[in-house]
Design an enzyme around this catalytic site. Structure first.
Site: not given
Ligand code: IUR
Length: 305
Positions: A82, A168, A187
């Protein structure tokens, strides 16, 4: 329990209790806590922070808001990466096939752009006919077949994050380390990967402007992963200039193809190879990396493994 009490608590600098976290995340997911209340809580978290215990519990509550995926045995070790994102960051596109070609399986469930950064799905959607949404069965079949899949996160995966992430983005609360760390890690843990490499950016084009803040974020995420039994490492990488020469969805896809053909800008090639090397090490595939990888230049490493 009342949302206003939870907001007061964090606004006044106290820690949230486990039951407050469980309740507020679940109630927000069900639509029983309003967006404006969650926005106020997110701002209180951004201003007053959360300790390690609160972050771990918040992450668990986000995982528990949906289901944890399991792809069964795809015949290869699962490993993912990520990136916290930045201008020109198209690394997933050459990285996933490269790591798959070395024998691992990459379940890259990706997101859209956040703030000024483009998302992997937005880039791939510049290819006519490309489809972001796959069923769990399609994901598992593609992992077993070609060893990599890049698609949208499924609707059942951390739905609390799906809502909070969008909120957000429009309430000036993206830059909170506890919220970024729990968003990303919920996630990735729910996705069911066996190992995770984080590319945490710092510099003027990143959410984290300094290497110190990036390190803090990386250490927070590595700690969450480790606490959940997910082998996690992180690289801190420079995002004070765009990555590569191409910026813009279709242009970035074209540049990624150039990299896979053996060309492309050297910074994109170097970061792709550095992340591939970390992923293969976590997957237990080390010989290929020892033969092929060049030494680091614009990055430092963080975490163990
Ligand atoms: N990606 C995420 O999944 N969550 C975040 O908060 C950020 C990037 I910044």
């Amino acid at each position: 329990m009342h949302a206003v009490e939870v907001i007061h608590n964090k606004r006044d600098g106290a820690r949230l209790t486990d039951s407050q976290i469980d309740w507020v995340v679940a109630a927000y997911t069900r639509g029983e806590v309003a967006d404006e209340q969650m926005a106020a809580l997110a701002m209180a978290i951004l201003l007053n922070g959360m300790d390690a215990g609160e972050i771990a519990h918040w992450t668990q509550a986000m995982i528990d808001s949906g289901e944890v995926l399991s792809f069964g045995d795809v015949g290869r070790p699962l490993v993912d990466k990520h990136s916290t994102g930045g201008v020109g960051d198209k690394i997933t596109l050459p990285l996933a096939p490269l790591v798959a070609a070395c024998g691992a399986a990459v379940p890259q469930l990706s997101g859209r752009g956040l703030g000024h950064t483009g998302g992997t799905l937005d880039k791939l959607e510049s290819i006519p006919g490309w489809r972001a949404s796959l069923s769990d069965e399609e994901i598992a079949a593609q992992l077993a077949d070609v060893g990599a899949v890049i698609c949208a996160t499924t609707p059942t995966l951390a739905p609390a994050d799906r809502k909070l992430y969008a909120l957000r983005d429009v309430t000036g609360t993206v830059e909170s380390i506890p919220l970024i760390a729990s968003s990303i890690m919920s996630k990735k843990i729910a996705e069911g990967t066996g190992g995770l490499v984080l590319d945490v950016k710092f510099g003027s084009g990143a959410f984290m402007k300094t290497p110190e803040r990036a390190r803090q974020l990386a250490e927070t995420m590595v700690a969450i992963g480790t606490a959940h039994g997910l082998a996690t490492t992180a690289l801190l990488t420079d995002m004070s200039v765009p990555l590569g020469r191409a910026v813009g969805n279709a242009l970035e896809v074209a540049e990624s193809v150039e990299v896979l053909r053996g060309g492309g800008p050297s910074d994109v090639v170097e970061l792709t190879v550095a992340l591939a090397r970390e992923m293969l090490a976590l997957a237990g595939i080390t010989d290929a990396t020892r033969r092929r990888c060049s030494p680091p230049a614009r990055r430092t490493r963080c975490g163990s493994g």
